[in-house]
Enzyme design. Structure first.
Site, short mmCIF file in Angstrom:
data_model
loop_
_atom_site.label_atom_id
_atom_site.label_comp_id
_atom_site.label_asym_id
_atom_site.label_seq_id
_atom_site.Cartn_x
_atom_site.Cartn_y
_atom_site.Cartn_z
N LYS A 235 59.38 -20.40 -6.06
CA LYS A 235 57.99 -20.60 -5.65
C LYS A 235 57.16 -19.32 -5.77
CE LYS A 235 58.22 -24.85 -3.17
NZ LYS A 235 59.63 -25.17 -2.90
N GLU B 233 49.35 -26.41 1.28
CA GLU B 233 50.11 -27.40 2.03
C GLU B 233 51.56 -26.93 2.05
OE1 GLU B 233 49.56 -27.54 -1.16
OE2 GLU B 233 51.62 -27.83 -1.88
N SER C 139 67.39 -23.15 -8.01
CA SER C 139 66.01 -22.86 -7.65
C SER C 139 65.84 -22.00 -6.40
CB SER C 139 65.22 -24.17 -7.50
OG SER C 139 65.86 -25.02 -6.56
#
Ligand SMILES: *Cc1c(COP(=O)(O)O)cnc(C)c1O
Length: 392
Positions: A94, A116, A377
């Site tokens: 991210k 969000e 990830s």
């Protein structure tokens, strides 16, 4: 192989076949257009790219390595290479997206980001980028999730962000997206909406994929170095909204590799969904026969989104990528397998990709001796408490 399929610029309409688009209230159309124009300018500006590259290197810790997982490979009978996004600053892919959107916020002359978050990972990443760039930051989070993920709420506050619990609807991620968009409508003059995956209205699905393509582009070159110039037979990544998978696939879509995205069985938009419109995009969505959006359910909060990014819907329909799912039980087994064989505790999300691989290697869906590149990830620290509860 469908060599003619590319993950390209979707153009001004933001369409991937029949999917994507920009289904937003009138008041947000200029805001989306402004983000699109700023991104187009930034992405073709060598100075912007150089600044982002240097942050990715010196702040986020890129390039992340590709690790050959030897003991896991012996166990499965296939040759597994892991792209190690778990080793980045903040512990997942991210960071790649939020550094890009943070720089874009500065380029647009704005001073505030809203975001969000579901499990809190994108909220923590956005708060991190906001701290780094000196931006004000407000994160919308469903009230249910603020209770489930109290530690991440604390982290965001420590990083200087304001966390707003959302009490509408089911009080989870989909309601947090609605609230973040509502904030953005009212504050657009000084605020950028930092969306966390390849979803939402154009240009987000395309822009976030471009910011995440560093994962796939690095991995392709690293795999070629390891495999003597060859590409892997299979490339696999987990899919929530689909950003780590889209970034990974972008690097390999031009090769002969088979591309596989793995959803949570309880949030499998491609397997169980039908096309519809939500959060500004047309895509496969979990919905009932009257079009009411259904709650996705999964042990991993990062994957329980009722939709999937529109480019994935298109890649599924045209057959260039395939989508599979993994159950909670398989995921817990896979997480422990990777921990025991490689000394790597993955997040629950990428454990879905491994869970599918374990099943596919056993059933012969992936042939013995194949080379498989899997995107890891994120790291498992955030899930340790959940996993402890489930295993005891
Ligand atoms: C948020 C998250 C995901 C799911 O998001 P995508 O946009 O589908 O990549 C997957 N893995 C980790 C570690 C995450 O934090």
């Amino acid at each position: 192989m469908k060599a003619d399929i590319a993950m390209a610029d979707p153009g001004p309409t933001g369409r991937f076949g029949e999917y994507g688009g920009r289904y937003v209230p009138e008041s947000l159309v200029p805001a989306c257009a402004e983000v699109e124009a700023a991104f187009r300018g930034a992405w073709s500006d060598p100075a912007f790219r150089a600044r982002l590259d240097s942050l990715l290197a010196d702040y986020a810790g890129r390039p992340t390595p590709v690790t050959r997982a030897e003991r896991l490979s012996n166990e499965l009978g296939v040759d597994v290479l892991l792209k190690r996004e778990d080793l980045t600053h903040t512990g997942s892919h991210k960071i790649n997206n939020v550094l890009g959107q943070g720089l874009l916020t500065l380029a647009m002359g704005k001073s505030r980001m809203v975001a969000e978050t579901g499990a809190g990972q994108h909220g923590v990443a956005t708060a991190t980028a906001a701290a780094l760039f000196g931006l004000e930051c407000v994160v919308y989070m469903g009230e249910v999730d603020t209770q489930r993920q109290a530690l991440n709420v604390f982290r965001m506050k420590l990083l200087g962000a304001e966390v707003v619990p959302v009490t509408s609807g089911s009080r989870t991620l989909k309601d947090a997206v609605n609230e973040a968009m509502r904030d953005w409508v009212a504050t657009v003059a000084d605020t950028h909406y930092c969306l966390g995956s390849v979803m939402g209205p154009h240009p987000y699905p395309w822009m976030v994929r471009e910011f995440q393509s560093v994962v796939g582009n690095e991995a392709r070159e690293q795999c070629r170095a390891i495999l003597g110039g060859a590409d892997p037979d299979v490339v696999v990544a987990c899919v929530g909204g689909g950003s780590n998978a889209a970034g990974t696939f972008a690097g390999f879509v031009g090769t002969d590799a088979r591309l596989v995205g793995v959803e949570a069985a309880g949030g499998s938009a491609i397997g169980r969904g039908i096309p519809g419109v939500l959060h500004g995009m047309r895509s496969y969505l979990l919905q009932d026969e009257w079009g009411q959006i259904l709650e996705a359910e999964s042990i991993s909060a990062g994957l329980d989104y009722p939709g999937i990014g529109p480019e994935h819907s298109w890649l599924a329909d045209n057959g260039r990528a395939q989508y599979r799912s993994a159950s909670d039980d398989e995921v817990l087994d896979a997480l422990q397998l990777l921990a025991r064989t490689e000394g790597i505790i993955p997040a629950l999300e990428p454990a879905h990709a491994l869970a599918w691989l374990v099943r596919a290697a056993k059933s012969g869906e992936v042939a013995a001796g194949s080379t498989v590149m899997m995107t890891l990830s994120g790291r498992g620290d955030k899930d340790a408490e959940t996993v402890m509860g489930l295993l005891s």
